[in-house]
Write an enzyme that holds these catalytic residues in place. Structure first.
Site, mmCIF file in Angstrom:
data_model
loop_
_atom_site.group_PDB
_atom_site.id
_atom_site.type_symbol
_atom_site.label_atom_id
_atom_site.label_comp_id
_atom_site.label_asym_id
_atom_site.label_seq_id
_atom_site.Cartn_x
_atom_site.Cartn_y
_atom_site.Cartn_z
ATOM 1 N N SER A 1 0.939 -1.144 0.025
ATOM 2 C CA SER A 1 -0.262 -0.080 -0.120
ATOM 3 C C SER A 1 0.950 1.148 -0.141
ATOM 4 C CB SER A 1 -1.050 -0.078 1.167
ATOM 5 O OG SER A 1 -1.720 1.105 1.128
ATOM 6 N N HIS B 1 -3.716 -1.596 -2.730
ATOM 7 C CA HIS B 1 -4.680 -0.917 -2.053
ATOM 8 C C HIS B 1 -4.873 0.185 -2.738
ATOM 9 C CE1 HIS B 1 -4.212 -2.565 2.447
ATOM 10 N NE2 HIS B 1 -4.732 -3.384 1.461
ATOM 11 N N ASP C 1 -3.000 -5.186 6.777
ATOM 12 C CA ASP C 1 -3.637 -6.177 5.887
ATOM 13 C C ASP C 1 -2.418 -6.729 5.193
ATOM 14 O OD1 ASP C 1 -5.358 -7.300 4.085
ATOM 15 O OD2 ASP C 1 -5.066 -5.766 2.425
#
Ligand SMILES: C[S@@+](CC[C@H](N)C(=O)[O-])C[C@H]1O[C@@H](n2cnc3c(N)ncnc32)[C@H](O)[C@@H]1O
Lengths: 606, 277
Positions: A12, A39, A132
């Site tokens: 990300s 992301h 995540d």
């Protein structure tokens, strides 16, 4: 049904940069598909594909529903869909609930790929700002795949890599350079062999087992060779005992087939000499004998190494079976040797690592800096502010916590007992606790925040008698400012604050006790509500500045002097105040050593 | 932390469940995309803390309400107003002019979920003075999402996102012109509602029911396998008027399906096709 293997890059915030470095290096004939999962929202334009497409030597495509991966392609997961794979390797998109506030979620994809591709899956987790991916990467490892995490030192945002490292032990932690090398190295292997190599440190460019056959008669050598060659072994021949010994000391044979009856030096003698050599001692030997009665003698003659015995003429299937057995023994011996060297090496690197304190300090410093709020963030919350943060060593026990939560500005300066690594550890624990209290539990009242901290410390360190540093605690000043109601609340645990208004500077006293696991849960930290005007400025500080020795007669700076200093410059913009305070500290300190971490945070409110 | 041993739904468990659902309710999920189904089943057993698969099958067989609940849980209903603003920009520029030419506009939203997408379309029509001559059929397999859609009431939580989607979709007015807030909920204007007919329809088993000028079916067929997708596309093709338009999800495609050559692309990024004459 193209399901060879796959390499998945994921990340990300801060990972594009890494990708931009790695992807252009991927050669045009790269034998595996590469998937990129970031992301990101489903934007109107396909910037990323375009930019990557221009830089990359292999085609870059966005993943469409119900398609298969092909080698020599880079696949970008579209924003706003989870990426899954079915058991035949077909890619499927899915628009179900966000996981970890993310869609695509890295956990979801890793989980799905791990189960389908098993030991043919390489998952790489790069820089990013949430947790995540950690769980999913662990799943990849558990299913035999390779888990790679960008090293936090090299990541611009460390949360994602750190979450993985905290959760489990990834197979590899590597910087951009190393990741590139690894990816390029895969081309020399099948993907599962490559993963095996990395995981177990063994190179699997498979070496054929090598066998030395020894006989004085060329005919015998010829027929032995014919029997064994068909099994795919590498065969060397020697026509005398002397030559056999010479060759065996030069090459690490997996097995020697040795004729007993030879002129000059017979088989037993050869075996005896081999049994004495450091390198040859463990090579399994199969004796060939026309007599078939010298068994006793053989076993006496040799102490170690596997030995076996065969009658001439050789029965090919039996011979093959015996050779197989010998080879498995030899393989075990070799593996044992390897583990030993590996352990030795690991020990060595561990030693090097711990002696390289400065490297680990730098590492810790990165982590600490990542946890403290950034200047731009603080600037966005206050009209004007100043921050002086000067740990005694590269990391310290001082910290500051600043956050806007439900319309309230919370700002805290804390000072943990100790500095350096123990202080820093304590400060990170404290920040974590504060974060929980404020952001998870939603407690915003300063005195209640302090109480909640005491409670957390009591549960966390209750049974800890071993580590004295944890019996200590911290001092802190906690302020909350309600912008709408223009209400400033302050509560201190050993840390007073200064408030400037008009021409005056006031010191607001703190409850004298700090926060630790030894005080009562119901201890009352006094709550002060402070009147506000348009020009109100508050100053929170650790005791590093007031305790600093220096000046003409080498005394402590003292809080009175800080008060006067603020008084003298309070009418100036805060960056100028910062300069003045900074200079005053430097001047006071002179050549004296800084004795503790120094932190001052000032903010204009109202 | 729970000590419950979690069960894992693999292919064989999923097959069992699919069979059971089919036997007891007539709903056929066997042509749904397996990876998504696995996740949905897994989510169901996790959320209901189910630790015994055999028991679960037993319970389902004895309780039709439970089966219905399971069916509702395994269809993915996530949706938004003006989801993919780019699609709506494209609709304003490329679809509206086509619709303007028609005397009466008939639209079908298949798999409309809780209705946000349908209201978004109604707003678009309204903004172009086309709503009065439009009829929108909005269908879904799932009765409870349709109930929400029919009520036109949504939680305030998502409002911020909807507002920004609307703005990004180059909406000329304010989204708040089209709803009011009652008892802490967004309520869509009656004028929009009056033009929409909500009804159940199962794309797997039900027949086409009308002819349309525009069929919108976004993010539904990704949950189907290739052969079911093909069937559904063929049904859409049959249900389109001459020069009728089909819009599907941005990651979906009719390429490699039987109708590929019977349609011409209008917009390839947002996956809009027009039926060839
Ligand atoms: C993810 S939603 C799509 C909502 C909306 N079209 C959008 O793009 O935001 C998918 C919907 O398809 C519905 N669905 C699934 N299977 C179906 C079927 N066989 N027939 C009709 N609708 C179905 C689900 O109930 C769900 O509401």
């Amino acid at each position: 049904m193209e399901k060879e293997g796959v390499i998945i890059f994921s990340g990300s915030a801060g990972s594009i940069e890494v990708i931009m470095n790695i992807f252009p290096c991927i050669p045009a004939n790269f034998p595996f598909p590469v998937v990129l999962l970031l992301h990101r929202k489903n934007t109107i334009e396909h910037h990323l594909e375009d930019v990557l497409g221009r830089k990359s030597k292999v085609p870059v495509v966005e993943i469409q529903d119900k398609t298969y991966l092909k080698p020599s392609h880079i696949y970008i997961a579209p924003g706003d869909y989870h990426l899954l794979v079915d058991k035949d390797g077909m890619l499927c998109l899915d628009h179900s609930e966000k996981i970890n506030y993310s869609r695509p979620s890295i956990d979801v994809t890793f989980d799905s790929f791990a189960k389908v591709f098993k030991n043919r899956c390489i998952g790489i987790l790069l820089s990013g700002a949430n947790a995540d991916g950690a769980k999913g990467l662990k799943t990849i490892k558990e299913h035999g795949g390779l888990s790679v995490v960008q090293s936090p030192e090299s990541a611009s945002v460390i949360t994602m890599p750190m979450s993985a490292i905290n959760l489990f032990e990834p197979d590899l932690i590597a910087d951009t350079q190393k990741i590139t090398e690894i990816i390029l190295d895969t081309v020399n292997y099948t993907i599962s062999n490559f993963i095996n190599k990395i995981k177990h440190g063994q190179d699997i460019k498979e070496e054929l087992p090598s066998i030395l056959i020894v006989d004085d008669l060329a005919d015998n050598l010829f027929s032995l060779n014919a029997i064994l060659k068909s099994e795919g072994y590498k065969i060397d021949k020697a026509n005398s005992g002397k030559l056999a010994i010479e060759m065996a000391t030069k090459n690490a044979y997996d097995c020697i087939v040795l004729d007993v009856q030879m002129p000059e030096m017979d088989g037993f003698e050869v075996a005896k000499i081999l049994g004495e050599g450091e390198l040859t001692r463990n090579i399994p030997i199969i004796f060939l004998s026309a007599l078939g009665s010298d068994k006793e003698k053989v076993i006496q003659g040799i102490e170690s190494g596997a030995i076996d015995f065969m009658a001439k003429p050789v029965d090919p299937p039996l011979m093959k079976a015996k050779i197989k057995l010998c080879l498995s023994i030899s393989a075990k011996n070799k593996a044992r040797k390897k583990t030993l060297t590996a352990i030795k090496e690991e020990h060595q690197t561990l030693k090097e690592f711990t002696t390289d304190v400065s490297a680990s300090m730098r590492y810790a410093q990165n982590i600490q800096q990542a946890i403290l709020p950034k200047a731009e963030f603080i600037n966005s919350l206050f009209r004007d502010n100043l921050l002086i943060y000067r740990p005694k060593e590269s990391i310290g026990g001082d910290f500051y916590y600043i956050k806007e939560f439900s319309g309230q500005l919370i700002f805290i300066v804390g000072d943990c007992t100790g500095h350096g690594v123990p202080g820093a550890m304590m400060s990170m624990i404290s920040i974590n606790i504060i974060h929980n209290i404020i952001e998870t539990k939603g407690i915003l009242n300063p005195s209640l925040i302090l109480n909640a901290m005491v409670k957390e410390f009591r549960t966390a360190f209750r049974n800890d008698t071993s580590n004295t540093s944890f019996q200590d605690g911290l001092e802190l000043a906690v302020c909350s400012y309600n912008k709408k109601e223009k209400k400033l609340l302050y509560s201190g645990a050993g840390r007073p604050i200064f408030v400037s208004q008009g021409n005056t500077v006031r010191k607001i006293k703190s409850t004298s006790s700090g926060v630790s696991s030894t005080i009562s849960e119901n201890f009352e930290f006094e709550l002060n509500e402070l009147p506000i005007s348009d020009d109100t400025q508050v100053y929170l500080y650790s005791d590093g500045i007031v305790d600093q020795f220096g000046g003409p007669s080498n005394k402590k700076f003292m809080s009175k002097r800080l008060e006067q200093l603020i008084q003298s410059c309070q009418h100036l913009p805060m960056n100028q105040q910062k300069q003045i305070i900074d200079e005053a500290i430097q001047k006071w300190k002179g050549k004296e050593e800084q004795i503790d971490d120094i932190t001052i945070f000032g903010a204009k409110i109202g | 932390m729970t000590t419950n041993t979690r069960i894992t739904i693999g292919d064989s468990e999923a097959e069992e469940l699919i069979m059971l659902i089919n036997d007891y309710s007539g709903y056929d999920f066997s042509d749904y995309s397996m990876p998504s189904l696995l996740r949905r089943f897994q989510r169901y057993v996790d959320m209901n803390k189910i630790s015994d698969f055999k028991q679960l099958l037993q319970d389902l067989m004895n309780d039709s309400a439970m089966i219905n609940n399971l069916i509702e849980e395994i269809t993915v209903n996530v949706t938004e107003m003006f989801r993919d603003p780019g699609f709506f920009i494209c609709a304003r520029k490329e679809l509206i002019p086509i619709l303007k030419e028609l005397p009466l506009i008939k639209i079908w939203h298949a798999g409309c979920s809780t209705g946000e997408e349908v209201y978004s379309m109604a707003i678009l029509l309204k903004e172009n003075d086309l709503l009065d001559k439009s009829i929108i059929y909005a269908t879904d397999i799932n009765q409870s999402v349709l109930d929400i859609a029919r009520s036109g009431k949504y939680s305030l939580e998502a409002l911020k996102e909807y507002e920004s989607n609307y703005w990004e979709s180059e909406g000329p007015a304010k989204l708040s012109d089209y709803y009011s807030i009652v008892n802490g909920k967004i309520v869509m204007n009656d004028e929009l509602k009056s033009k929409i007919i909500f009804s159940t329809h199962n794309l797997v088993s039900d027949h086409p029911f009308n002819q349309f000028d525009l069929i919108v079916c976004r993010n539904v067929v990704i949950y189907f396998n290739k052969s079911l997708q093909d069937n559904v596309f063929q049904m859409f093709h049959k249900s389109l008027n001459e020069k009728g338009v089909l819009a599907i999800g941005s990651q979906e495609t009719i390429m490699f399906s039987p109708i590929e050559h019977k349609m011409e692309p209008l917009n390839t990024k947002w996956k809009i096709w027009k039926k060839k004459a």
